[in-house]
Design an enzyme around this catalytic site. Structure first.
Site, mmCIF file in Angstrom:
data_model
loop_
_atom_site.group_PDB
_atom_site.id
_atom_site.type_symbol
_atom_site.label_atom_id
_atom_site.label_comp_id
_atom_site.label_asym_id
_atom_site.label_seq_id
_atom_site.Cartn_x
_atom_site.Cartn_y
_atom_site.Cartn_z
ATOM 1 N N GLU A 78 15.451 -0.767 -4.388
ATOM 2 C CA GLU A 78 16.569 -1.440 -3.728
ATOM 3 C C GLU A 78 17.913 -1.127 -4.369
ATOM 4 O O GLU A 78 18.966 -1.467 -3.810
ATOM 5 C CB GLU A 78 16.324 -2.951 -3.713
ATOM 6 C CG GLU A 78 15.189 -3.331 -2.761
ATOM 7 C CD GLU A 78 14.881 -4.814 -2.756
ATOM 8 O OE1 GLU A 78 15.285 -5.518 -3.711
ATOM 9 O OE2 GLU A 78 14.229 -5.277 -1.810
ATOM 10 N N GLU A 109 -5.212 0.883 -14.546
ATOM 11 C CA GLU A 109 -4.451 0.141 -15.549
ATOM 12 C C GLU A 109 -5.080 0.212 -16.933
ATOM 13 O O GLU A 109 -4.470 -0.199 -17.928
ATOM 14 C CB GLU A 109 -4.292 -1.317 -15.135
ATOM 15 C CG GLU A 109 -5.550 -2.155 -15.187
ATOM 16 C CD GLU A 109 -5.249 -3.623 -14.882
ATOM 17 O OE1 GLU A 109 -5.600 -4.454 -15.732
ATOM 18 O OE2 GLU A 109 -4.672 -3.919 -13.820
#
Length: 268
Positions: A78, A109
């Protein structure tokens, strides 16, 4: 037991009526900004280090897995449309790669070396910053990434929701926001995720303000990617110059940004 894994303050959730579920989730959510308030000195300390590095050409990397990785990508993605900055100024990286944004990648992960490979793929310099995001503060992918970044001389920070976690110990500037047990035990996409999002908002917004990407209280460098934003930009120019709306829009279209349009107006 870590705070993020501690037992919910509520039980028999499936027996609660709808109104009670909503009320209790909302009650828990209200604890998040209070917890962040206690961590403001940590947030400020990290941002103070980021700003001069980015002024010298450094970039900001977020690394995380699962919800934490997605939140980092959200914040990073953004920044270009909001502040008109290059796409590589703020970079979000998730364990498992972009496909993990929508669907979990098994065991991604747990790899302690992959994060550095993912960062290095963008190239790096001594002014870059790496912020590891992990609610538990125990994710190997994130810990391995910040450790290697720190060894390379990069600035390192983290956002976690447990105190004294391995992740916090691995970075120079930890941010620890302890929001307490989740409404659904261990569901860190809830309060912990909200806390991470709010802290990321603080970091990127403050950095962009201090890098000159906001004037007054306006996003003067925002990308004009749709009609709504063109209208918003036109309104900004009207407010800044006193031009009629139609003329303000002409300036905006001609010069490509609110900042450039206003500067052109006052130079004429």
């Amino acid at each position: 037991m870590s705070t993020t894994e501690s037992n919910s303050l509520y039980d028999n959730l499936e027996l609660l009526d709808l109104a009670s579920i909503l009320k209790n989730i909302n009650q828990e959510d209200q604890k998040v900004p209070q917890a962040i308030g206690k961590s403001l000195p940590q947030i400020e300390a990290l941002i103070e280090q980021i700003i001069p590095r980015m002024q010298k050409g450094g970039r900001l990397f977020y690394i995380g897995a699962g919800t934490s990785g997605r939140l980092g990508i959200l914040d990073a993605s953004e920044c270009p449309p909001t502040y008109g900055v290059p796409h590589d100024w703020v970079v979000g990286i998730i364990a498992g790669g972009d496909k993990a944004i929508r669907k979990a990648v098994e065991n991604a992960e747990d790899d302690p070396v992959q994060a550095w490979h993912d960062i290095a793929a963008f190239g790096f310099n001594a002014e870059d910053t790496v912020i590891g995001i992990a609610a538990s503060g125990t994710t190997p992918y994130v810990i391995g990434g910040v450790k290697q970044a720190r060894e390379k001389g990069l600035l390192t920070g983290c956002i976690t929701c447990n105190l004294n976690s391995p992740l916090a110990e691995a970075v120079a500037f930890p941010i620890e926001v302890v929001v307490g047990p989740e409404f659904v035990t261990g569901s860190t996409r809830m309060k912990a995720g909200t806390a991470q999002k709010l802290v990321l908002n603080m970091i990127s917004t403050t950095v962009m303000i201090k890098l000159g990407r906001v004037k007054g209280n306006k996003m003067v460098d925002m990308q004009l990617s749709n009609e709504k934003l063109v209208k918003r930009g036109t309104k900004m120019i009207v407010e800044s110059t006193g031009l009629e709306e139609e003329k303000a829009k002409e300036y905006l279209v001609k010069f490509g940004s609110v900042r450039s349009a206003v500067e052109a107006f006052y130079k004429k």
